[in-house]
Design an enzyme around this catalytic site. Structure first.
Site, PDB file in Angstrom:
ATOM      1  N   CYS A  47     -16.743 -60.685 -13.888  1.00  0.00           N
ATOM      2  CA  CYS A  47     -15.624 -59.840 -14.315  1.00  0.00           C
ATOM      3  C   CYS A  47     -15.763 -58.397 -13.866  1.00  0.00           C
ATOM      4  CB  CYS A  47     -15.501 -59.908 -15.845  1.00  0.00           C
ATOM      5  SG  CYS A  47     -15.214 -61.577 -16.431  1.00  0.00           S
ATOM      6  N   CYS A  51     -25.695 -60.329 -19.894  1.00  0.00           N
ATOM      7  CA  CYS A  51     -25.974 -58.997 -19.358  1.00  0.00           C
ATOM      8  C   CYS A  51     -26.694 -58.133 -20.395  1.00  0.00           C
ATOM      9  CB  CYS A  51     -24.675 -58.336 -18.921  1.00  0.00           C
ATOM     10  SG  CYS A  51     -23.523 -58.041 -20.287  1.00  0.00           S
ATOM     11  N   CYS A  56     -22.297 -61.552 -13.596  1.00  0.00           N
ATOM     12  CA  CYS A  56     -21.025 -61.395 -14.310  1.00  0.00           C
ATOM     13  C   CYS A  56     -19.869 -61.403 -13.309  1.00  0.00           C
ATOM     14  CB  CYS A  56     -21.033 -60.085 -15.092  1.00  0.00           C
ATOM     15  SG  CYS A  56     -19.452 -59.695 -15.848  1.00  0.00           S
ATOM     16  N   CYS A  73     -25.804 -62.780 -16.456  1.00  0.00           N
ATOM     17  CA  CYS A  73     -25.421 -63.262 -17.781  1.00  0.00           C
ATOM     18  C   CYS A  73     -26.593 -63.945 -18.493  1.00  0.00           C
ATOM     19  CB  CYS A  73     -24.253 -64.234 -17.650  1.00  0.00           C
ATOM     20  SG  CYS A  73     -23.514 -64.706 -19.221  1.00  0.00           S
ATOM     21  N   CYS A  80     -19.799 -58.223 -24.891  1.00  0.00           N
ATOM     22  CA  CYS A  80     -19.537 -59.019 -23.691  1.00  0.00           C
ATOM     23  C   CYS A  80     -18.243 -58.532 -23.042  1.00  0.00           C
ATOM     24  CB  CYS A  80     -19.423 -60.501 -24.056  1.00  0.00           C
ATOM     25  SG  CYS A  80     -19.082 -61.563 -22.633  1.00  0.00           S
TER      26      CYS A  80
END
Length: 193
Positions: free
Chosen positions: A124, A143, A122, A141, A152
């Site tokens: 982010c 996750c 991920c 991902c 998400c």
């Protein structure tokens, strides 16, 4: 009140995602090879500098100084992650964010992590040790929160009733490449003394 607090929380999450997405693109750019970069952490993959990005190196990049092999791998990974995204959207009956820059940047970040780390970690989130996180698998991902609860964090896969969900249920490789490529590099700065 719970609904208002939830909406405020989601709005703040969207804002933070946008800011982190912009930082991600800066990090993705910083992952481009720089020539004689010394890898200071043993047993880590080349160009990742152990998962730590020294943003000051961006200042020393020459225009056109791009590793062709890395670019080929990125292109392949971008196609793969775009295909994965479309398949997972269909499988889970989820939608993309109404702002197309969000899925484009997230997909590009997933592709970069696939190339540099070997898994679509991920993009982010912040990690102290990206390689350890890849091995744990929790934030790869899709996750665990997405698989188990349909949540998400990146806003790549949104439920139909989510306030940020758009009408789009797919994205093309060309769109991802165009949209994520439109985000400009950070300005070159003077090297630290």
């Amino acid at each position: 009140w719970i609904v208002i607090v939830d909406m405020l929380d989601r709005s703040m999450s969207a804002f933070l995602l946008l800011v982190s997405s912009m930082m991600l693109i800066s990090d993705v750019i910083a992952f481009i090879p720089y020539g004689n970069v010394v890898n200071t952490r043993p047993n880590t993959k080349p160009y990742t500098m152990g998962g730590i990005v020294d943003r000051s190196l961006v200042a020393f990049m020459k225009d056109g100084d791009v590793d062709e092999e890395h670019e080929k791998k990125m292109d392949k990974a971008l196609k793969t992650m775009t295909g994965f995204t479309n398949s997972y959207l269909k499988k889970t009956s989820t939608r993309l964010c109404s702002d197309p820059t969000i899925p484009a940047v997230v997909i590009k970040g997933l592709a970069e992590h696939k190339v540099t780390l070997g898994a679509p970690l991920c993009p982010c989130r912040f990690y102290d040790d990206k390689e350890a996180e890849v091995n744990r698998g929790y934030w790869n991902c899709p996750c665990v929160p997405m698989r188990e609860k349909g949540e998400c964090h990146c806003m790549l896969f949104l439920n139909k009733d989510d306030g940020f969900a758009g009408e789009e249920v797919s994205i093309t490789y060309e769109e991802v490449k165009r949209i994520s490529g439109d985000i400009k590099r950070p300005e070159k700065t003077t090297p630290p003394t």
